[in-house]
Design an enzyme around this catalytic site. Structure first.
Site, short mmCIF file in Angstrom:
data_model
loop_
_atom_site.label_atom_id
_atom_site.label_comp_id
_atom_site.label_asym_id
_atom_site.label_seq_id
_atom_site.Cartn_x
_atom_site.Cartn_y
_atom_site.Cartn_z
N SER A 42 0.81 -1.22 0.00
CA SER A 42 0.00 0.00 0.00
C SER A 42 0.84 1.26 0.00
O SER A 42 0.33 2.34 -0.34
CB SER A 42 -0.94 0.02 1.21
OG SER A 42 -0.21 -0.02 2.42
N ASP A 318 -3.56 6.95 9.29
CA ASP A 318 -4.39 5.85 9.76
C ASP A 318 -3.53 4.94 10.64
O ASP A 318 -2.50 5.38 11.15
CB ASP A 318 -5.04 5.09 8.59
CG ASP A 318 -4.03 4.48 7.64
OD1 ASP A 318 -2.85 4.31 8.01
OD2 ASP A 318 -4.42 4.14 6.50
N HIS A 321 -0.19 3.97 8.18
CA HIS A 321 0.42 4.86 7.19
C HIS A 321 0.70 6.25 7.77
O HIS A 321 -0.19 6.86 8.36
CB HIS A 321 -0.50 5.01 5.97
CG HIS A 321 -0.76 3.73 5.26
ND1 HIS A 321 -1.97 3.08 5.33
CD2 HIS A 321 0.05 2.96 4.49
CE1 HIS A 321 -1.92 1.97 4.60
NE2 HIS A 321 -0.70 1.87 4.09
#
Length: 343
Positions: A42, A318, A321
């Site tokens: 990600s 979050d 991240h």
């Protein structure tokens, strides 16, 4: 459809090349590499998982993408390579490079398979397919020239621990941390050697972050304490030390290979433990409200509209991240590694 926010690796690349005066009073950016080709999770996925119906981890909902406005202009590009699985990955867009990354992917293919992400093995297959498409577009000689000068990014590994090893009793019973790191490093080494065989000559790889300082891991494994989980940070350090040794060995093995590590562990740990020293107000809470289920503890909860007023006050956007502001700090600390790849 919201893209994943700009990642630390992209940002570290944005600040590498100087602007050149175009003679007319404006500035013209020098395209210092012909293409950027990304593999991983990600941290560099720009939307591939949005084209995977079964993928568990996606960022195609608010608040992801609300602050996404940066462009890789400092590398001379006007836009990023689109997700390889998207309809936009064709024609002249192939000249920008390719992005094969998939949220929840990792070095170990089993990790990606657990979350219906694109395995690293499959990402490499897509790259070979991309090579053929590029050759068909501009001819084999031109394609080979682009691919040999392109910048290759490998950014992954966190999921092998927080999405697999730490809650997979079968896996952790077969491997202690040291031997598990050896397994992952052997996968990386084989992957890098294969990229080299296929023509890559500039490879940048990220270290693991401080696994024990991520808000999600503190919540899951901190036993009620708010500080970083040192055991998990120790695991990341074990992996990173082995990565350093392996990268040095690869550089010695291939004299014409430029390969460097983007150390995200050190700056992110510093921000996590002393946020005020870097101008942040919060390193334990996240900018968005994360979910309660095991997978949602990592990402923003789509069922709530909770979002902080100023994301730049937070080290983490979050559960796993960093915020864009934190990524900029990380980027500044990795300049020297980036320069070594493009000069």
């Amino acid at each position: 459809m919201a893209q994943l926010r700009l990642t630390l690796l992209a940002m570290s690349l944005l600040i590498l090349s100087p602007a050149m005066d175009g003679g007319g009073g404006g500035t013209v950016q020098a395209q210092i590499v012909p293409a950027v080709i990304s593999f991983g999770d990600s941290t560099v996925d720009v939307g591939n998982n949005n084209y995977l119906p079964g993928a568990v981890f996606k960022a195609n909902y608010v608040p992801y993408g609300v602050n996404f406005g940066s462009r890789p202009e400092t590398l001379g590009f006007e836009s990023y390579a689109p997700p390889y699985l998207s309809p936009q990955a064709k024609g002249d867009n192939l000249l920008l490079g390719a992005n094969f990354a998939s949220a929840a992917s990792s070095y170990h293919d089993d990790t990606a398979a657990m979350y219906d992400a694109i395995t690293l093995t499959q990402q490499l297959k897509y790259y070979k397919e991309y090579q053929s498409k590029l050759a068909a577009l501009i001819g084999q000689k031109n394609a080979t020239a682009i691919l040999s000068d392109a910048l290759y990014i490998v950014s992954t590994g966190t999921g092998d621990f927080i999405q697999n090893y730490y809650h997979n009793a079968s896996l952790s019973s077969r491997y202690n941390v040291n031997s598990y790191c050896d397994l992952l490093i052997s996968i990386f080494s084989g992957f890098a050697n294969e990229l080299y065989r296929l023509g890559a000559r500039r490879i940048g790889v990220t270290s693991l972050p401080p696994l024990g300082c991520l808000p999600a891991t503190i919540r899951l494994y901190g036993k009620g304490r708010s500080g970083c989980v040192e055991r998990l940070n120790g695991d990341a350090e074990t992996f990173n030390n082995k990565l350093n040794i392996t990268v040095e060995a690869l550089a010695k093995k291939h004299s014409d290979l430029k390969i460097a590590i983007f150390d995200i562990y050190t700056p992110l740990r510093n921000m996590s433990e002393s946020p005020a020293s870097q101008g942040f107000l919060e390193a334990r809470k996240t900018c968005c409200q994360t979910g309660t289920r095991k997978t949602r503890v990592y990402l923003c909860n789509p069922a709530t509209a909770g979002l902080c007023r100023n994301a730049s006050d937070f080290v983490y956007f979050d559960g796993v991240h960093p915020s864009e502001a934190a990524n900029l700090v990380i980027a500044e600390s990795t300049i020297s590694a980036g320069i070594s790849l493009v000069t």
